[in-house]
Design a protein around this motif. Sequence first.
Motif, PDB file in Angstrom:
ATOM      1  N   LEU A 144     -22.303   9.758 -29.166  1.00  0.00           N
ATOM      2  CA  LEU A 144     -22.710  10.825 -30.080  1.00  0.00           C
ATOM      3  C   LEU A 144     -23.597  11.835 -29.366  1.00  0.00           C
ATOM      4  O   LEU A 144     -23.458  13.054 -29.551  1.00  0.00           O
ATOM      5  CB  LEU A 144     -23.471  10.247 -31.285  1.00  0.00           C
ATOM      6  CG  LEU A 144     -22.698   9.370 -32.260  1.00  0.00           C
ATOM      7  CD1 LEU A 144     -23.568   9.063 -33.468  1.00  0.00           C
ATOM      8  CD2 LEU A 144     -21.411  10.026 -32.695  1.00  0.00           C
ATOM      9  N   LEU A 190     -25.339  16.644 -37.197  1.00  0.00           N
ATOM     10  CA  LEU A 190     -24.468  15.502 -36.899  1.00  0.00           C
ATOM     11  C   LEU A 190     -25.095  14.250 -37.499  1.00  0.00           C
ATOM     12  O   LEU A 190     -26.174  13.831 -37.092  1.00  0.00           O
ATOM     13  CB  LEU A 190     -24.292  15.360 -35.385  1.00  0.00           C
ATOM     14  CG  LEU A 190     -23.126  14.522 -34.870  1.00  0.00           C
ATOM     15  CD1 LEU A 190     -22.894  14.803 -33.395  1.00  0.00           C
ATOM     16  CD2 LEU A 190     -23.351  13.032 -35.065  1.00  0.00           C
ATOM     17  N   ILE A 195     -21.238  17.473 -39.558  1.00  0.00           N
ATOM     18  CA  ILE A 195     -20.369  16.613 -38.759  1.00  0.00           C
ATOM     19  C   ILE A 195     -20.785  15.175 -39.023  1.00  0.00           C
ATOM     20  O   ILE A 195     -21.935  14.808 -38.774  1.00  0.00           O
ATOM     21  CB  ILE A 195     -20.503  16.942 -37.258  1.00  0.00           C
ATOM     22  CG1 ILE A 195     -20.230  18.429 -37.007  1.00  0.00           C
ATOM     23  CG2 ILE A 195     -19.586  16.068 -36.425  1.00  0.00           C
ATOM     24  CD1 ILE A 195     -20.648  18.894 -35.630  1.00  0.00           C
ATOM     25  N   ALA A 221     -20.080  11.265 -38.189  1.00  0.00           N
ATOM     26  CA  ALA A 221     -19.427  10.364 -37.244  1.00  0.00           C
ATOM     27  C   ALA A 221     -19.006   9.076 -37.921  1.00  0.00           C
ATOM     28  O   ALA A 221     -19.786   8.467 -38.671  1.00  0.00           O
ATOM     29  CB  ALA A 221     -20.381  10.059 -36.086  1.00  0.00           C
ATOM     30  N   TYR A 234     -14.622  12.248 -36.469  1.00  0.00           N
ATOM     31  CA  TYR A 234     -15.638  12.945 -37.245  1.00  0.00           C
ATOM     32  C   TYR A 234     -15.007  13.604 -38.466  1.00  0.00           C
ATOM     33  O   TYR A 234     -13.939  14.223 -38.366  1.00  0.00           O
ATOM     34  CB  TYR A 234     -16.296  14.042 -36.408  1.00  0.00           C
ATOM     35  CG  TYR A 234     -17.031  13.553 -35.189  1.00  0.00           C
ATOM     36  CD1 TYR A 234     -18.355  13.127 -35.266  1.00  0.00           C
ATOM     37  CD2 TYR A 234     -16.413  13.544 -33.939  1.00  0.00           C
ATOM     38  CE1 TYR A 234     -19.038  12.694 -34.143  1.00  0.00           C
ATOM     39  CE2 TYR A 234     -17.084  13.117 -32.802  1.00  0.00           C
ATOM     40  CZ  TYR A 234     -18.396  12.686 -32.909  1.00  0.00           C
ATOM     41  OH  TYR A 234     -19.079  12.265 -31.790  1.00  0.00           O
ATOM     42  N   LEU A 243     -13.156  17.721 -31.394  1.00  0.00           N
ATOM     43  CA  LEU A 243     -14.397  18.173 -32.047  1.00  0.00           C
ATOM     44  C   LEU A 243     -14.849  19.544 -31.554  1.00  0.00           C
ATOM     45  O   LEU A 243     -15.114  20.448 -32.360  1.00  0.00           O
ATOM     46  CB  LEU A 243     -15.512  17.144 -31.825  1.00  0.00           C
ATOM     47  CG  LEU A 243     -16.884  17.531 -32.387  1.00  0.00           C
ATOM     48  CD1 LEU A 243     -16.848  17.572 -33.905  1.00  0.00           C
ATOM     49  CD2 LEU A 243     -17.968  16.568 -31.899  1.00  0.00           C
TER      50      LEU A 243
END
Length: 569
Positions: free
Chosen positions: A162, A215, A232, A234, A244, A277
């Motif tokens: 990540l 994120l 976003i 995960a 994602y 992504l």
Amino acid sequence: MSVDRETAVSHVEVIKREGNQLRGEIAEELINETSFFTEESIQQLKFHGVYQQDDRDLRKQLKKEGREKHYQMMIRARIPGGVLPAAAYLQFDRLAEEYGNKTMRITTRQTFQLHGVLKGDLKKTIAGINEVLITTLGGCGDQVRNILMCSAPHRSLFHQALRRDLLALVDELSAKTNAYHEIWLDGEKWQPDNRAAEEPLYGKTYLPRKFKLALAVEGDNCVDVYANDLGIVAHRDGETVAGYSLLVGGGMGRTAAIADTFPRMADPLTFVTPDQLIETCREIVKIQRDFGNRADRRYSRFKYLLHERGLAWFRDELSARLGRPLVAPRELTWEQTSDHLGFYPEENGRFALGIYVQNGRIHDTDRMKLRTVLREIMETYAPEVHLTCDQNLILSGLTEEQGEAIKALLLDAGVPLAEQLSNVVRYAMACPALPTCGLATAESERMLPDVLKEIDQLLAQLGLQNEVMSVRMTGCSNGCARPYIGDIGFVGRTIGKYDLFLGGDFNGARMNALYQELLPITQAVDTLRPLLLHYKAGRKSAERFGDYCHRVGFEALRAGTLAEAKDAQ
């Protein structure tokens, strides 16, 4: 909102277009004898992470004396995911002491702000930040801002992946102009034939307005992912990133006096694999660049483009640009919104200690020497520092013995540990507002502690002291502390009066709604008392206050509060 965008652009758009990739006249104005910058340079400076402000507490007296405003600069760094080494923390501390107002402020976007820097010290301060490999470019302005990420200091292979994707996004979506280095650092100018005529992503005029990304890891919405232009999320598959889910169109700002401005939660858009992504996020930003409103800045945020054209149009446009159909987003579940405070083990055998910082302000007071003790901790133990979206910080990479020693140091300095805080205090946030923010119409950071104290006392009186709820306050309707998704939101309208919002989801997945306009803050507790009594009498097991307000509705709350309050008394 209907504007002929081919012929009409805002004054700021003209400044950007004619500013030579963020150069403008900043370098020239830095060395003149004035204590302030012109309007054109003020707009350019925002891209460099600088806001020109003045001490509003002094305005009236200075005007009476025939003197100019007490101009000062706020400098905001860009720290992706809020992670920095102890040496960098100490550099911010030194700069705050030498050039600022001797405080540091953790923002709701995981970075530091320095306040009170004078114009003559601006270049030295920015150069000092860059000495520890941190930039201020992208801290403000019409570009992608500091990208958020879950602040928990995990060390797993999944979280390492990540972090790599986060940094790749930062690299892809950052401004490439050399103006920043020319003005603030070595001063060397590239020859015209050695630099592109304009930014590869941003062009000559950058974005119509700021653009925010976050994120999150599915299950823990500690970054308030729905409040961002691009969220976003995960998905985990063991120690790998399965992909994602992308959410689009969130944003907290509104103009209270204009009915068709509004906060908005992001909509689920698509699922992408890790290798898709970067390209997908870049094209999303480019659509806002190409179609966003450049005529009226009140409607320039990405959320208004989606509201006007619709999500279906946006899906088609993005799919055409990518050359592939969009895959449906995965259904999201949120188990918690952790503040990651307290003392707990990391995956590598080390420990982390999350420390509460009221409203993000790191300073010393008569009763609490927070800034002093944090400096001692950094110098002695050199932990990795993680700034959180709740304006707190986490010390990472500690041994168990170091953690216990640090807790003792904190207590000796008058700094409470997370477990000593009430839930109302622990989960509250406020923006700076007065006296520094030029947009503020009411108090926030200086007001919220007293309001929380009264709410704490009220909850204790009602036997609700163990309830978990979020209280968020801002000094204007722009919503920097994300008040529109709190259980309770206070949004400043004028001195002493706030719009009261209720019914948010503690996990940040639902907006609240306006319950009362222009509430005198002195009446906040009297207004909340019958509502909390209603909640106490009618809640389901483990139901939180925001969820209860949303379930029963404001009509029922207003109709039932007085009667139920009398019965409960």
